[in-house]
Design an enzyme around this catalytic site. Structure first.
Site, PDB file in Angstrom:
ATOM      1  N   ASP A   1     -68.684-128.715 -46.452  1.00  0.00           N
ATOM      2  CA  ASP A   1     -68.049-129.073 -44.946  1.00  0.00           C
ATOM      3  C   ASP A   1     -68.316-130.820 -44.244  1.00  0.00           C
ATOM      4  O   ASP A   1     -67.557-130.347 -43.699  1.00  0.00           O
ATOM      5  CB  ASP A   1     -69.356-128.081 -44.298  1.00  0.00           C
ATOM      6  CG  ASP A   1     -68.548-127.641 -42.588  1.00  0.00           C
ATOM      7  OD1 ASP A   1     -68.236-126.580 -42.727  1.00  0.00           O
ATOM      8  OD2 ASP A   1     -69.994-127.998 -42.053  1.00  0.00           O
TER       9      ASP A   1
ATOM     10  N   ILE B   1     -68.143-131.216 -29.390  1.00  0.00           N
ATOM     11  CA  ILE B   1     -67.807-132.840 -29.308  1.00  0.00           C
ATOM     12  C   ILE B   1     -66.776-133.257 -29.261  1.00  0.00           C
ATOM     13  O   ILE B   1     -66.113-132.964 -30.265  1.00  0.00           O
ATOM     14  CB  ILE B   1     -68.760-133.487 -29.982  1.00  0.00           C
ATOM     15  CG1 ILE B   1     -70.481-132.794 -30.175  1.00  0.00           C
ATOM     16  CG2 ILE B   1     -68.582-134.533 -30.346  1.00  0.00           C
ATOM     17  CD1 ILE B   1     -71.575-133.340 -31.738  1.00  0.00           C
TER      18      ILE B   1
ATOM     19  N   LYS C   1     -65.600-132.611 -42.960  1.00  0.00           N
ATOM     20  CA  LYS C   1     -65.134-133.198 -41.631  1.00  0.00           C
ATOM     21  C   LYS C   1     -64.915-134.531 -41.671  1.00  0.00           C
ATOM     22  O   LYS C   1     -63.998-135.143 -40.741  1.00  0.00           O
ATOM     23  CB  LYS C   1     -65.995-132.800 -40.794  1.00  0.00           C
ATOM     24  CG  LYS C   1     -66.650-131.236 -40.181  1.00  0.00           C
ATOM     25  CD  LYS C   1     -67.531-130.714 -40.660  1.00  0.00           C
ATOM     26  CE  LYS C   1     -67.894-129.086 -39.596  1.00  0.00           C
ATOM     27  NZ  LYS C   1     -68.990-128.910 -39.739  1.00  0.00           N
TER      28      LYS C   1
ATOM     29  N   GLY D   1     -70.295-122.124 -34.091  1.00  0.00           N
ATOM     30  CA  GLY D   1     -70.586-121.707 -32.682  1.00  0.00           C
ATOM     31  C   GLY D   1     -69.294-120.733 -32.312  1.00  0.00           C
ATOM     32  O   GLY D   1     -68.502-122.057 -32.265  1.00  0.00           O
TER      33      GLY D   1
ATOM     34  N   PHE E   1     -60.047-112.142 -35.109  1.00  0.00           N
ATOM     35  CA  PHE E   1     -59.949-112.318 -33.754  1.00  0.00           C
ATOM     36  C   PHE E   1     -61.568-111.899 -34.022  1.00  0.00           C
ATOM     37  O   PHE E   1     -62.433-110.939 -33.887  1.00  0.00           O
ATOM     38  CB  PHE E   1     -59.970-111.224 -33.748  1.00  0.00           C
ATOM     39  CG  PHE E   1     -59.839-110.263 -31.852  1.00  0.00           C
ATOM     40  CD1 PHE E   1     -59.291-111.344 -31.028  1.00  0.00           C
ATOM     41  CD2 PHE E   1     -60.860-109.522 -31.168  1.00  0.00           C
ATOM     42  CE1 PHE E   1     -59.431-110.592 -29.745  1.00  0.00           C
ATOM     43  CE2 PHE E   1     -60.776-109.387 -29.869  1.00  0.00           C
ATOM     44  CZ  PHE E   1     -60.106-109.031 -29.343  1.00  0.00           C
TER      45      PHE E   1
ATOM     46  N   GLY F   1     -78.600-115.703 -39.476  1.00  0.00           N
ATOM     47  CA  GLY F   1     -77.092-116.621 -39.110  1.00  0.00           C
ATOM     48  C   GLY F   1     -76.891-117.640 -39.187  1.00  0.00           C
ATOM     49  O   GLY F   1     -75.431-117.959 -38.450  1.00  0.00           O
TER      50      GLY F   1
ATOM     51  N   GLY G   1     -67.749-128.922 -33.442  1.00  0.00           N
ATOM     52  CA  GLY G   1     -67.370-128.217 -32.319  1.00  0.00           C
ATOM     53  C   GLY G   1     -66.822-128.623 -30.948  1.00  0.00           C
ATOM     54  O   GLY G   1     -66.225-129.099 -30.945  1.00  0.00           O
TER      55      GLY G   1
ATOM     56  N   VAL H   1     -64.182-130.401 -36.471  1.00  0.00           N
ATOM     57  CA  VAL H   1     -65.009-130.990 -36.610  1.00  0.00           C
ATOM     58  C   VAL H   1     -65.753-131.407 -35.151  1.00  0.00           C
ATOM     59  O   VAL H   1     -65.641-131.078 -34.373  1.00  0.00           O
ATOM     60  CB  VAL H   1     -64.326-132.659 -36.923  1.00  0.00           C
ATOM     61  CG1 VAL H   1     -65.611-133.814 -37.349  1.00  0.00           C
ATOM     62  CG2 VAL H   1     -62.828-132.816 -37.688  1.00  0.00           C
TER      63      VAL H   1
ATOM     64  N   LYS I   1     -60.898-126.852 -41.185  1.00  0.00           N
ATOM     65  CA  LYS I   1     -61.442-128.194 -41.393  1.00  0.00           C
ATOM     66  C   LYS I   1     -61.058-127.616 -42.395  1.00  0.00           C
ATOM     67  O   LYS I   1     -61.034-129.040 -43.268  1.00  0.00           O
ATOM     68  CB  LYS I   1     -63.404-128.479 -41.504  1.00  0.00           C
ATOM     69  CG  LYS I   1     -64.360-127.816 -42.072  1.00  0.00           C
ATOM     70  CD  LYS I   1     -65.024-126.981 -41.141  1.00  0.00           C
ATOM     71  CE  LYS I   1     -65.699-125.970 -41.234  1.00  0.00           C
ATOM     72  NZ  LYS I   1     -66.733-125.304 -40.088  1.00  0.00           N
TER      73      LYS I   1
END
Lengths: 393, 393
Positions: free
Chosen positions: A194, A129, A198, A295, A13, A180, A127, A125, A98
């Site tokens: 990362d 898109i 992906k 995000g 959450f 952030g 976000g 992968v 991922k």
């Protein structure tokens, strides 16, 4: 048109999970509701009452009314256990993890097939898109020749600011962490891990080849020096961390390496935290997808779309798998740029041909072809004085 | 996974048809082959032998072995007859004819349902950009709030050159015609008809509302004066022909009107013959699709993808249709810019509020809100002295 009623068990959450909770409460078209939420930390303050939460994963996994598990936790190992168990119990799964997907894809595909459930992960992968869906559904013939992506928002944010400001990599990284845009341990992002998680997922859907992330070379952006940025600017280039996979005959040449990008490339206009993907196919022009890559909202919208399509029992079909005898190329030539403050250290790397070389008191570089097998993450991480990038086309 | 064998009857052998013919002969994954080709002109010289062609449409329509008709002819009325008849004979149809689809969508959906066949037309909208598929499959929940597109490559090509060069609209248009970027009769393109055919198709898939093109206002780019271009440049804007549809409560506000575009808009970077589409949705960030909008390869790749998905019996489901009680807004306010070489003629148009006004000897403009019902193609086409554009946000 079948429209499945979805009773969701939600793991995690954080910002994505909470946003999803709100949207599912508001949306009218979706035939889905969150029945239970399992979180780890009992002490954390949350925006909805404690009565909504459980702390035992079996409260979801053993609930026969829950037919969809949405997994949004950070820990890839714990996530794998949850996802595996959920599918074995006949529940569909949507995840955005991922690392988990990339490291276990072959096994996860077998488990989902054995249990006749759907397993979707668009949020893993790039976000917002919808790239996996497009590869699955739209580029599902054999004409696709290459996929090229800026898939890590943290790196792209740092590189964009480095291009615009007079500051060092360390300064911008620190600032990105404070605001952030970068994790306190930035390794996964800035060293390209990362991006390669992906990329390995993209390769599975683009070319039908399941590739372990370990088999893909990743060189990150950590070693960029001010003089490298100056070099790029003088040439009118930007530096971007590019994930690339290209079909050459029966092999896939894949890597995650920074690249000098000229003004006419799609990647030149993908800046800050945005992601971009370029698809090339025979009989097709270049197709560009651009959107925010990470995000709460971008990832949440991808998760929501997966849930939405599950109402219609959608599932990935991996149509290209085991076709064509395609496999990952173990070695191939890449045209790279390698620089150092110290000319001698350039000798630590063996180019098979040298096309350009430059030397001055404090900066030297070479441009030439290298065998991919000469490049490893281990080599690169022990040579912080070197900066390596793919040369502009 | 069912994989349907496709025997194709092809209507039209222009550049798209010929490219398709070649690719289908080369592709390995596709279970599809062209059985017959019907063309109109017996005299035209073609790159494959005359024995491949027929000149009677019933050679395809009455052939029971042909289960897919690919319709790639220019004439929208003839195309409609072919498509209708093909579906009535139980054949699937793939077309790229936007005018035909837009003008008959309601009827075509009924015919395809009644006959249990698939009817696909990705090539009709924005060439290689898989926008219909994405609206159908990925943005199929109720979170989509707006769609904004540069969907006419001819206009965008002319507008980009007007922005870069010191030349008049008439000069650039003539040059575009000579180099094949504009038709000898450019009305459909430059007056926004082509864009509104596409917009009405997009609205059907984005919002579930089937809208006759006649109900959408289209003001084209024909009236742009040099001083309008100067105005845009001084403000740092570009002028683009934008197709827009936005959900406001239970209505869709839609129009095709030129627009001043600021540097931070997605549209600023869509130049020359490229098309772009921006999707906005609740719980999602802006998602941009960019690709070539017309021509043999972009259109051909969309047609090929439709054929490819027909192997798996794909069809549009129009999932949002008849939901929500949404309908096209008949009137709403738009903030426009209107200019003229002659100040007095600005009085021919009634703004409900005026926010800015400028007057000089040879050029005057106003910026303010107008009721959409005050704007009609008929009014605009009889007032060539006026240039109207949506003001920048």
């Amino acid at each position: 048109m079948i429209k499945e009623n979805l009773n969701i068990g939600l793991f995690g959450f954080g910002c994505v999970g909470e946003g999803l909770y709100q949207v599912l409460n508001e949306s009218k078209l979706l035939n889905a509701s969150i029945k239970k939420i399992v979180v780890k930390n009992k002490e954390k303050e949350r925006n909805i009452g404690a009565e909504n939460f459980s702390y035992n994963k079996y409260d979801i996994l053993n609930d026969p009314d829950i037919n969809l598990v949405v997994e949004l936790i950070d820990d890839a190992d714990a996530a794998f256990e949850i996802v595996k168990k959920a599918m074995e119990k006949g529940k569909h799964v949507v995840t955005a993890n991922k690392k988990m997907v990339a490291n276990h894809l072959e096994e996860l595909i077998e488990i989902k097939k054995a249990n006749g459930v759907s397993f979707l992960y668009e949020g893993a992968v790039c976000g917002s898109i919808p790239i996996i869906r497009n590869l699955e559904e739209y580029y599902n013939n054999d004409c696709l020749t290459s996929i090229n992506a800026i898939s890590n928002g943290t790196c792209n944010y740092i590189l964009t600011r480095l291009d615009l400001e007079k500051a060092s990599f360390a300064e911008i990284l620190k600032d990105a962490q404070l605001s952030g845009f970068a994790e306190s341990d930035p390794t996964l992002d800035i060293d390209g891990f990362d991006s390669k998680f992906k990329l390995s997922i993209l390769i599975a859907h683009a070319f039908g080849v399941v590739v372990a992330p370990d088999e893909i070379i990743n060189l990150g952006i950590r070693h960029i020096k001010e003089k490298d940025l100056t070099y790029a600017k003088e040439k009118g280039y930007k530096i971007k961390l590019i994930s690339q996979a290209r079909k050459i005959d029966n092999t896939i040449e894949a890597y995650v390496i920074p690249q000098f990008i000229a003004k006419d490339s799609y990647a030149f206009d993908i800046n800050f935290e945005f992601n971009g993907v370029l698809i090339e196919a025979a009989f097709s022009d270049k197709q560009v997808f651009k959107g925010k890559g990470a995000g709460a909202f971008p990832t949440g919208s991808a998760v929501l779309s997966d849930i939405s399509s599950l109402q219609f029992l959608y599932d990935y079909e991996y149509k290209k798998r085991h076709q064509d005898g395609l496999q990952l190329a173990t070695d191939f030539l890449i045209k790279i740029f390698v620089s150092s403050a110290n000319e001698k250290s350039l000798n630590d790397i063996t180019l098979s041909t040298v096309e350009e070389s430059y030397t001055s008191k404090n900066y030297a570089y070479k441009v030439g072809l290298i065998n991919k097998s000469q490049l490893t993450y281990e080599f690169y991480s022990t040579h912080p004085e070197l900066f390596i990038a793919v040369a502009a086309d």
